[in-house]
Scaffold this motif. Structure first.
Motif, PDB file in Angstrom:
ATOM      1  N   PHE B  14      34.439  24.204  66.173  1.00 27.27           N
ATOM      2  CA  PHE B  14      35.828  24.654  66.580  1.00 27.27           C
ATOM      3  C   PHE B  14      36.509  23.108  66.561  1.00 27.27           C
ATOM      4  CE2 PHE B  14      37.127  28.735  67.863  1.00 27.27           C
ATOM      5  CZ  PHE B  14      36.342  29.448  67.157  1.00 27.27           C
ATOM      6  N   ALA B  43      40.291  40.373  65.819  1.00 25.07           N
ATOM      7  CA  ALA B  43      41.346  39.937  66.222  1.00 25.07           C
ATOM      8  C   ALA B  43      41.287  38.537  64.962  1.00 25.07           C
ATOM      9  CB  ALA B  43      42.456  38.695  67.382  1.00 25.07           C
ATOM     10  N   LEU B  47      42.896  37.955  61.036  1.00 27.21           N
ATOM     11  CA  LEU B  47      43.417  37.280  60.391  1.00 27.21           C
ATOM     12  C   LEU B  47      43.055  36.875  59.070  1.00 27.21           C
ATOM     13  CD1 LEU B  47      42.554  33.899  61.871  1.00 27.21           C
ATOM     14  CD2 LEU B  47      44.574  35.130  62.159  1.00 27.21           C
ATOM     15  N   SER B  50      45.635  39.950  57.319  1.00 26.72           N
ATOM     16  CA  SER B  50      47.021  40.409  57.908  1.00 26.72           C
ATOM     17  C   SER B  50      47.955  38.916  57.278  1.00 26.72           C
ATOM     18  CB  SER B  50      47.204  40.397  59.244  1.00 26.72           C
ATOM     19  OG  SER B  50      47.306  39.943  59.941  1.00 26.72           O
ATOM     20  N   PHE B  60      50.635  28.925  56.860  1.00 29.98           N
ATOM     21  CA  PHE B  60      50.369  30.991  57.821  1.00 29.98           C
ATOM     22  C   PHE B  60      51.342  31.256  57.960  1.00 29.98           C
ATOM     23  CE2 PHE B  60      46.275  27.794  56.484  1.00 29.98           C
ATOM     24  CZ  PHE B  60      45.808  28.245  55.827  1.00 29.98           C
ATOM     25  N   THR B  62      52.047  35.410  58.773  1.00 31.70           N
ATOM     26  CA  THR B  62      51.750  36.738  58.941  1.00 31.70           C
ATOM     27  C   THR B  62      52.701  37.545  58.459  1.00 31.70           C
ATOM     28  OG1 THR B  62      52.731  37.278  61.351  1.00 31.70           O
ATOM     29  CG2 THR B  62      50.267  37.239  60.648  1.00 31.70           C
TER      30      THR B  62
ATOM     31  N   ASP C   2      52.237  39.389  66.048  1.00 32.09           N
ATOM     32  CA  ASP C   2      51.406  39.246  64.857  1.00 32.09           C
ATOM     33  C   ASP C   2      49.533  38.811  64.975  1.00 32.09           C
ATOM     34  OD1 ASP C   2      51.016  36.454  65.115  1.00 32.09           O
ATOM     35  OD2 ASP C   2      52.572  36.039  63.283  1.00 32.09           O
ATOM     36  N   ALA C   3      48.975  38.694  63.921  1.00 32.39           N
ATOM     37  CA  ALA C   3      47.662  38.164  64.488  1.00 32.39           C
ATOM     38  C   ALA C   3      47.356  36.754  64.657  1.00 32.39           C
ATOM     39  CB  ALA C   3      46.627  38.701  62.674  1.00 32.39           C
ATOM     40  N   ILE C   4      48.136  36.035  63.813  1.00 30.10           N
ATOM     41  CA  ILE C   4      48.095  35.022  64.738  1.00 30.10           C
ATOM     42  C   ILE C   4      48.313  34.177  66.532  1.00 30.10           C
ATOM     43  CG2 ILE C   4      49.135  32.507  65.040  1.00 30.10           C
ATOM     44  CD1 ILE C   4      49.931  32.816  61.516  1.00 30.10           C
ATOM     45  N   ARG C   6      48.295  36.896  68.458  1.00 28.45           N
ATOM     46  CA  ARG C   6      47.289  37.645  69.309  1.00 28.45           C
ATOM     47  C   ARG C   6      45.586  37.143  69.454  1.00 28.45           C
ATOM     48  NH1 ARG C   6      48.166  42.172  66.414  1.00 28.45           N
ATOM     49  NH2 ARG C   6      46.161  42.157  65.167  1.00 28.45           N
ATOM     50  N   LEU C   7      45.501  36.228  67.942  1.00 31.47           N
ATOM     51  CA  LEU C   7      44.458  35.449  68.501  1.00 31.47           C
ATOM     52  C   LEU C   7      44.775  34.549  69.334  1.00 31.47           C
ATOM     53  CD1 LEU C   7      41.181  35.320  67.832  1.00 31.47           C
ATOM     54  CD2 LEU C   7      41.588  34.217  65.516  1.00 31.47           C
ATOM     55  N   ILE C  10      44.282  35.318  73.145  1.00 28.70           N
ATOM     56  CA  ILE C  10      42.398  35.213  73.991  1.00 28.70           C
ATOM     57  C   ILE C  10      42.013  34.437  73.604  1.00 28.70           C
ATOM     58  CG2 ILE C  10      40.835  36.722  72.443  1.00 28.70           C
ATOM     59  CD1 ILE C  10      41.991  38.325  70.774  1.00 28.70           C
ATOM     60  N   PHE C  11      42.328  33.302  72.997  1.00 27.04           N
ATOM     61  CA  PHE C  11      42.123  31.796  72.960  1.00 27.04           C
ATOM     62  C   PHE C  11      42.011  31.544  74.322  1.00 27.04           C
ATOM     63  CE2 PHE C  11      41.061  32.053  68.093  1.00 27.04           C
ATOM     64  CZ  PHE C  11      39.476  32.112  68.432  1.00 27.04           C
ATOM     65  N   ARG C  24      44.836  25.880  68.259  1.00 29.05           N
ATOM     66  CA  ARG C  24      44.318  24.917  66.995  1.00 29.05           C
ATOM     67  C   ARG C  24      43.126  25.208  66.686  1.00 29.05           C
ATOM     68  NH1 ARG C  24      45.912  19.002  67.962  1.00 29.05           N
ATOM     69  NH2 ARG C  24      44.241  18.669  66.701  1.00 29.05           N
ATOM     70  N   PHE C  25      42.494  25.719  67.602  1.00 32.78           N
ATOM     71  CA  PHE C  25      42.352  27.304  66.774  1.00 32.78           C
ATOM     72  C   PHE C  25      41.864  28.313  66.484  1.00 32.78           C
ATOM     73  CE2 PHE C  25      39.076  26.930  71.896  1.00 32.78           C
ATOM     74  CZ  PHE C  25      38.580  25.770  71.394  1.00 32.78           C
ATOM     75  N   VAL C  26      43.328  28.979  65.931  1.00 29.20           N
ATOM     76  CA  VAL C  26      43.476  29.348  65.525  1.00 29.20           C
ATOM     77  C   VAL C  26      43.540  28.862  63.904  1.00 29.20           C
ATOM     78  CG1 VAL C  26      45.266  31.552  64.852  1.00 29.20           C
ATOM     79  CG2 VAL C  26      44.103  31.317  66.973  1.00 29.20           C
ATOM     80  N   GLN C  27      44.363  27.433  63.791  1.00 24.71           N
ATOM     81  CA  GLN C  27      44.836  26.579  62.845  1.00 24.71           C
ATOM     82  C   GLN C  27      43.212  26.721  62.170  1.00 24.71           C
ATOM     83  OE1 GLN C  27      47.004  26.221  60.926  1.00 24.71           O
ATOM     84  NE2 GLN C  27      48.636  27.117  62.380  1.00 24.71           N
ATOM     85  N   TYR C  28      42.107  26.004  62.932  1.00 26.14           N
ATOM     86  CA  TYR C  28      40.456  25.956  62.220  1.00 26.14           C
ATOM     87  C   TYR C  28      40.404  27.338  61.585  1.00 26.14           C
ATOM     88  CZ  TYR C  28      36.422  25.631  62.740  1.00 26.14           C
ATOM     89  OH  TYR C  28      34.242  25.535  61.748  1.00 26.14           O
ATOM     90  N   LEU C  29      40.737  28.201  62.516  1.00 22.80           N
ATOM     91  CA  LEU C  29      39.723  29.292  61.222  1.00 22.80           C
ATOM     92  C   LEU C  29      41.028  29.631  60.176  1.00 22.80           C
ATOM     93  CD1 LEU C  29      39.008  31.317  65.045  1.00 22.80           C
ATOM     94  CD2 LEU C  29      37.474  30.715  63.037  1.00 22.80           C
ATOM     95  N   LEU C  30      41.886  29.769  60.356  1.00 21.22           N
ATOM     96  CA  LEU C  30      43.400  30.186  59.150  1.00 21.22           C
ATOM     97  C   LEU C  30      42.220  29.738  57.961  1.00 21.22           C
ATOM     98  CD1 LEU C  30      46.100  30.548  60.654  1.00 21.22           C
ATOM     99  CD2 LEU C  30      45.613  32.555  59.852  1.00 21.22           C
TER     100      LEU C  30
END
Lengths: 200, 200, 200, 200
Positions: B14, B43, B47, B50, B60, B62, C2-4, C6-7, C10-11, C24-30
C-alpha cells in the motif's frame, strides 16, 4: 545573576531561541578564544555606529550616504515600488533576480486582533508615493497569510484614499497560485481557486 | 508464509506503508470482530464489481451508467476541460468549488529520466479534444513539480500538434505564485518570480 | 454509500490512518489488478480461519495446535515469564535475541483516568502463574510511560496478593536508564536518576 | 564585509545556527534599542573577565575563588566522581537531584575515526583520581552513543592502567535500559537487551 546567566538571558530574547540553546551559545563562547569574544562584542557595538536605515526604503544598511545600495542605484526602475514587510522579504525578492524597481520596507504586518498599524511606516509610505512623480505602480508584496492580507487591504485602501486626484497609480499584489513543489491533492481550496483564476 | 505474514506483505505494498505499520494493520484486524474482517473482504471484492472507470474522464466511480456523476451532469461547462494527473487531484479541484467545467484524468505524470508517456492516456486525451466540438480551453492542472512540468510541456506540445487545423483551442496552465501561507522570506526564487509575473 | 466510500471508511478505522490516506489506499486498489484485490480479500478472510490465539501466551499465531511456536518450544526456559502488553512488544523482545523464557500477552495497558483493567487478561495471568510450578520470576515488560507504569504497579500488586503462600515468585521490571542514543543533556531527570541508580 | 555581514558570520559559527537564522539575529539587534546592544556587548566582554574554569572539575563558573560552587561545597560526597563530557551534561545530572558526589568535565568525547583524545582532559582526570584519597568510585556518565561508548572504554582502560596498585577504585557506567517514554515495540535490540539485563 552572574555573567553566564546574564548573557544567557539576552540570547533567550533572540528570535526562536529558548533557554537550552541560549545556554549552548554561552558555553560555545566560554570555550571560544578571547579573540572571538572580542570580535563579537565589537561587531555588536559597531552595529549601532555603522548601520543606518536608508532614508528612502528604510532598510538597514551600512552604505556610506543616506541611501542604501539599491536606492542609490540610478539604474533601478523608478516607476515601480514594491512594499514589503521586512528587510528579509526585500532580500528574498532581490535574490529572485526578476525585480528591477524600488522598495519600501513597511516594518511589519498588522497583528490580527488589534488591527493597529502602530509601528508600521504607513505615513512615510503615503508620503513617498505622493512625492515620486515617476511612480506608476505600487506592488504589495506581503506574506500570503491572514496578517499579510489584512495589511495589504489596509495599505491598498490608504493609498487609494491618499493619492492626489488625477495621479494614476496602479496598486497590484503578488500573484497567488501553486508554489513550486505544490501538489494539487494537498493544496488548500483557496490556493486552487487562485491557481484557476490566474491560469494562463 | 502464514496468513499473518501474507496479509502483512500485501499491506506493505500500500502507498506509504512500511513493514511496521503493515504489521499493526494485521494486529488490528486480528483483534477486530469477524464481522469487520468479513466487511473488509467483501468491500475489497466488491470494488472490482461495482467500480468502473468513467468512459469520458477515466476516473473511477460507482455510477450506474458508463459516465461518472460529473460527466453525466448536463450543467457542467463543456467549453473547458481540466486535465489532471489523478483522481485525487480531480477531487481536490472539485472541492475548491470554483471549477464548473469537465475533467480528464491522464493517469499520472511522466517519470523524469525515462520521459516515457507509457501508461498515460495521452491518445485518449487527444481523441477527446478532437471530438468535442464545444471545447474552447484545455486547462493543464498538474502538480507544480518537475514531473508535472515535464508532463505539461509534453501534453501541450501534443495538443498543439494534433489539433485539427482551424480549430481554436486555448491551452492554459494553473497559475503559479504564493500559496496560502507562503512567506516571501522562505519562498524559492522561482515562486517569487512567478508571483511577480502574475501580480494583479 | 458506494463501494469506494465503504472501503475508505473501513480503512479509516485502521490505526493511524486518516481519511486522506484511506482514500489513497482505495485508489491504489482500484488501479491494482483484480488478482491483487482477490489476494487481499482472501488473506483477510483467511485470518479468521487460520489464525488463533495461543492458549498459553495469548498471542495470535497460525501454528497448527493450541500453542504458538514459542510456547510449543520445549527448550524455552520455563522458570521465567515475561508479561508484555501486546504481540508487537513480544516480537520486539524476541528480536532482541536475549530472552529465552516464556511470554504472556496481557492485551494492553490500563488507560489512565479510568484505571480499569477491563479487557486485560489479568485473571488468566494470575492463573498461569499459579499453575506453573517451575516458574521463579515474572518479568514485567511494559512501555516506560505512565500507562505502562500504572499497569505494572497493578499487576505486581495482584501477583503478590494472589501468590499461594510459600511459593517464591520474584517479580522484576525491565531496567530503566539511558536508551541507545540518549544524550545526558536532553535526558529527563527521571531517566538520569534511573541511570545513576542502575549504574554498574 | 560590512558590520551586518561581519556580525552575521560570527553568529553562523554558533552551534546549530545557519546563515538564515544568523541574519535574523542581526535584524533583531538592528531593530533593538542601543541599550540592548550595549548590554549584549558588555555581557560578552565580561564573560572573559568574570568566568573561569574551576580548577577541580574544569567547568566554567563565575565563582569567586578557584573552585566552582559544587567543588567548594564541603557537603558533597568525596567518595564518588562522575566523569561527564560537558558542562551541559554536568548540569543535567545535577538537575536530576540524585547525585551528591563530585564531578569532572572531560571536555568532550572521542570523535570516531580519529580515536584521538586530543583536547580532552584525560591526564588531568588520571591525576585527579590518583590524588584523591577518599575516592572510591568513578562513574562514567557519557552519552549513550558510539562516541560516548568509545570514550568510556578508553577512559576506563586508562584508569585501570594508571591506578596505583593497591588502591581500590570501582569504575561504573550509567545504567542502560528503557528511557522514560520508551515503547518496547520501537526500542532497539541493544536497549531491550540492556533493559532485560538490568531488570530488578
Amino acid at each position: 545573576m552572574d555573567a553566564i546567566e546574564r548573557l544567557s538571558k539576552i540570547f533567550e530574547r533572540f528570535p526562536g531561541i529558548g533557554p537550552r540553546q541560549a545556554g549552548r551559545f554561552v558555553q560555545y563562547l566560554l570555550r571560544s578564544s578571547p579573540a572571538l569574544r572580542r570580535e563579537l562584542a565589537d561587531a555588536v557595538r559597531e552595529l549601532g555606529g555603522s548601520v543606518k536605515q536608508c532614508s528612502e526604503c528604510y532598510r538597514f544598511s551600512t552604505a556610506e550616504g543616506k541611501l542604501c545600495g539599491i536606492c542609490a542605484n540610478p539604474s533601478r526602475d523608478k516607476s515601480s515600488l514594491a512594499v514589503v514587510a521586512s528587510d528579509a522579504d526585500l532580500l528574498a525578492l532581490e535574490r529572485s533576480g526578476t525585480y528591477r524597481g524600488k522598495y519600501f520596507v513597511l516594518g511589519g504586518t498588522i497583528s490580527l486582533g488589534s488591527e493597529k498599524m502602530s509601528g508600521l511606516r504607513l505615513q512615510q509610505l503615503l508620503d513617498a508615493i505622493d512625492e515620486r512623480d515617476e511612480l506608476a505602480e505600487v506592488i504589495i508584496a506581503f506574506p500570503a497569510n491572514p496578517e499579510g492580507d489584512a495589511t495589504a487591504d489596509r495599505v491598498r485602501d490608504e493609498i487609494v484614499r491618499n493619492t492626489t486626484p488625477g495621479k494614476q497609480i496602479k496598486v497590484t499584489s503578488l500573484g497567488r497560485g501553486l508554489s513550486t513543489g505544490s501538489e494539487l491533492e494537498y493544496a488548500d481550496p483557496e490556493t486552487l481557486k487562485n491557481a484557476l483564476d490566474s491560469r494562463r
